[in-house]
Design a protein around this motif. Structure first.
Motif, mmCIF file in Angstrom:
data_model
loop_
_atom_site.group_PDB
_atom_site.id
_atom_site.type_symbol
_atom_site.label_atom_id
_atom_site.label_comp_id
_atom_site.label_asym_id
_atom_site.label_seq_id
_atom_site.Cartn_x
_atom_site.Cartn_y
_atom_site.Cartn_z
ATOM 1 N N GLU A 31 0.843 -1.206 0.000
ATOM 2 C CA GLU A 31 0.000 0.000 0.000
ATOM 3 C C GLU A 31 0.880 1.258 0.000
ATOM 4 O O GLU A 31 0.661 2.190 -0.775
ATOM 5 C CB GLU A 31 -0.873 -0.048 1.271
ATOM 6 N N ALA A 32 1.891 1.256 0.880
ATOM 7 C CA ALA A 32 2.790 2.408 0.982
ATOM 8 C C ALA A 32 3.548 2.615 -0.324
ATOM 9 O O ALA A 32 3.697 3.750 -0.804
ATOM 10 C CB ALA A 32 3.772 2.198 2.133
ATOM 11 N N ALA A 33 4.005 1.524 -0.918
ATOM 12 C CA ALA A 33 4.752 1.601 -2.179
ATOM 13 C C ALA A 33 3.872 2.194 -3.283
ATOM 14 O O ALA A 33 4.299 3.058 -4.049
ATOM 15 C CB ALA A 33 5.248 0.216 -2.576
ATOM 16 N N ARG A 34 2.631 1.731 -3.326
ATOM 17 C CA ARG A 34 1.699 2.207 -4.353
ATOM 18 C C ARG A 34 1.455 3.709 -4.214
ATOM 19 O O ARG A 34 1.523 4.464 -5.194
ATOM 20 C CB ARG A 34 0.374 1.429 -4.242
ATOM 21 N N ILE A 35 1.183 4.151 -2.974
ATOM 22 C CA ILE A 35 0.902 5.579 -2.733
ATOM 23 C C ILE A 35 2.120 6.423 -3.114
ATOM 24 O O ILE A 35 2.001 7.456 -3.766
ATOM 25 C CB ILE A 35 0.534 5.821 -1.245
ATOM 26 N N CYS A 36 3.296 5.972 -2.714
ATOM 27 C CA CYS A 36 4.521 6.726 -2.978
ATOM 28 C C CYS A 36 4.763 6.854 -4.483
ATOM 29 O O CYS A 36 5.033 7.947 -4.989
ATOM 30 C CB CYS A 36 5.706 6.034 -2.301
ATOM 31 N N ARG A 37 4.647 5.742 -5.201
ATOM 32 C CA ARG A 37 4.922 5.780 -6.645
ATOM 33 C C ARG A 37 3.876 6.612 -7.407
ATOM 34 O O ARG A 37 4.208 7.309 -8.353
ATOM 35 C CB ARG A 37 4.988 4.359 -7.209
ATOM 36 N N GLN A 38 2.628 6.511 -6.957
ATOM 37 C CA GLN A 38 1.573 7.321 -7.598
ATOM 38 C C GLN A 38 1.854 8.818 -7.447
ATOM 39 O O GLN A 38 1.454 9.624 -8.281
ATOM 40 C CB GLN A 38 0.209 7.003 -6.980
ATOM 41 N N SER A 39 2.553 9.162 -6.368
ATOM 42 C CA SER A 39 2.868 10.572 -6.109
ATOM 43 C C SER A 39 4.209 10.970 -6.718
ATOM 44 O O SER A 39 4.717 12.055 -6.438
ATOM 45 C CB SER A 39 2.890 10.824 -4.601
ATOM 46 N N GLY A 40 4.790 10.069 -7.511
ATOM 47 C CA GLY A 40 6.039 10.402 -8.207
ATOM 48 C C GLY A 40 7.307 10.037 -7.454
ATOM 49 O O GLY A 40 8.413 10.394 -7.880
ATOM 50 N N GLY A 41 7.174 9.310 -6.326
ATOM 51 C CA GLY A 41 8.358 8.913 -5.557
ATOM 52 C C GLY A 41 8.966 7.610 -6.072
ATOM 53 O O GLY A 41 8.367 6.906 -6.883
ATOM 54 N N ARG A 42 10.172 7.300 -5.563
ATOM 55 C CA ARG A 42 10.842 6.049 -5.896
ATOM 56 C C ARG A 42 10.805 5.145 -4.674
ATOM 57 O O ARG A 42 10.961 5.603 -3.536
ATOM 58 C CB ARG A 42 12.308 6.294 -6.272
ATOM 59 N N VAL A 43 10.650 3.838 -4.910
ATOM 60 C CA VAL A 43 10.509 2.898 -3.796
ATOM 61 C C VAL A 43 11.556 1.800 -3.914
ATOM 62 O O VAL A 43 11.779 1.247 -4.998
ATOM 63 C CB VAL A 43 9.100 2.261 -3.793
#
Length: 330
Positions: free
Chosen positions: A173-185
């Motif tokens: 869930e955290a990975a999905r939210i971060c990537r959707q916001s343009g972050g790298r995981v």
């Protein structure tokens, strides 16, 4: 205005409780020397009571990385679960005092106490760990604030969380939210045994949901059940844009988009090797977050790892940014 973070970590929030002891104490208590054992609550209370001169520090693999990155000046946050008991309050305060936002308030009235790893240091420097996972292993999606996950430029996840389904869900869930916001995981593989337990999940995650992976040579080899490190690194780099493999005294190999860089390390006899991988990750992610290339980032990581193995304990004790400045890297 929403707060943004260079780096957010998710992992086990474990208080390291360190005590020096004689070998006779270990045998009297039935503690196996030099290894990490998971223990149950009753045994935890018994050993905790038997410890003399306890020294407490906030620990946990990814938490150590986040604290190291915070010490270098990154805006950093850590997502973890503690109870509102003495150890939990200590953990939250200690992280905040180190300049890392501990975003989850200690859980009131939790059934399980705060996690702790009781570390017995023998006269020869050998460390025997007895870890009670407590409430940190109950981390779930409910403990992941969306505003924190979406505000991360880089998110770093701890492989150990995969041992519980709800930890795995929180992770995804955290990975999905971060990537959707343009972050790298990215993922800290954590432990070869962790790979044995979750190989298919890990490979799926690395291949489809992550931007980078950091592991040591044993962990990278375990991903593909091979003793051939070159094969394992090549196969990992095929499925992931950025693969980082630490190889102890043999240095570090980084492969990004098929470009490979090998960085040597200074040979040091470690006082205490605990936390070397965690602090390497701190330096490497500091480089990544501040726009350095992979070679400079890896060199930064090596300097951070070199600092932590020169003393007891898994977190930096000197001004690591000054060390990077001395090396001409910042």
């Amino acid at each position: 205005m929403t707060k943004t973070y260079h780096l957010v970590g998710i992992g086990n929030a474990v208080v390291d409780v360190i005590s020096q002891c004689e070998d006779t104490f270990l045998s009297e208590q039935g503690i196996e020397k030099g290894i990490m054992q998971l223990i149950e609550r009753d045994r935890c209370e018994e050993l905790y009571a038997a410890m003399g001169n306890r020294v407490m520090t906030p620990g946990g693999s990814v938490a150590n990385t986040i604290a190291g990155a915070g010490a270098l000046g990154l805006d950093a946050a850590f997502i973890g679960r503690v109870r509102d008991d003495t150890l939990g309050k200590f953990y939250a305060d200690a992280m905040n005092n180190e300049g890392v936002a501990f975003v989850n308030p200690p859980v009131e009235g939790d059934e399980l106490p705060t996690s702790r790893s009781m570390i017995f240091v023998s006269p020869d420097g050998e460390r025997s760990l007895n870890t009670y996972l407590g409430t940190s292993s109950e981390l779930s999606s409910a403990d992941v604030p969306e505003e924190t996950a979406s505000a991360a430029q880089i998110m770093f996840l701890e492989g150990y969380l995969f041992d519980r389904d709800k930890g795995k869900t929180a992770f995804m869930e955290a990975a999905r939210i971060c990537r959707q916001s343009g972050g790298r995981v990215g993922l800290s593989i954590s432990d070869p045994f962790c790979v044995e337990r979750h190989r298919e999940d890990f490979l799926n995650l690395i291949g489809n949901d992550l931007d980078f992976v950091i592991g040591n040579q044993d962990e990278i080899c375990a991903l593909f059940e091979t003793d051939n490190l070159e094969t394992a690194m090549a196969r990992t780099a095929e499925i992931c844009d950025l693969m980082v493999c630490t190889r102890g005294g043999d240095g570090v190999t980084v492969v990004e988009d098929k470009q490979r860089v090998d960085v040597p390390v200074e040979t040091i006899v470690p006082v205490d090797a605990t936390g070397a991988g965690d602090q390497f990750a701190a330096g490497f992610l500091f480089g990544l977050a501040t726009g350095r290339d992979i070679e400079i980032s890896a060199r930064m990581g090596c300097i951070c790892a070199g600092e932590v193995i020169r003393h007891i304990g898994p977190r930096p004790e000197t001004n690591v940014l000054a060390l990077l400045e001395d090396a001409g890297l910042v």
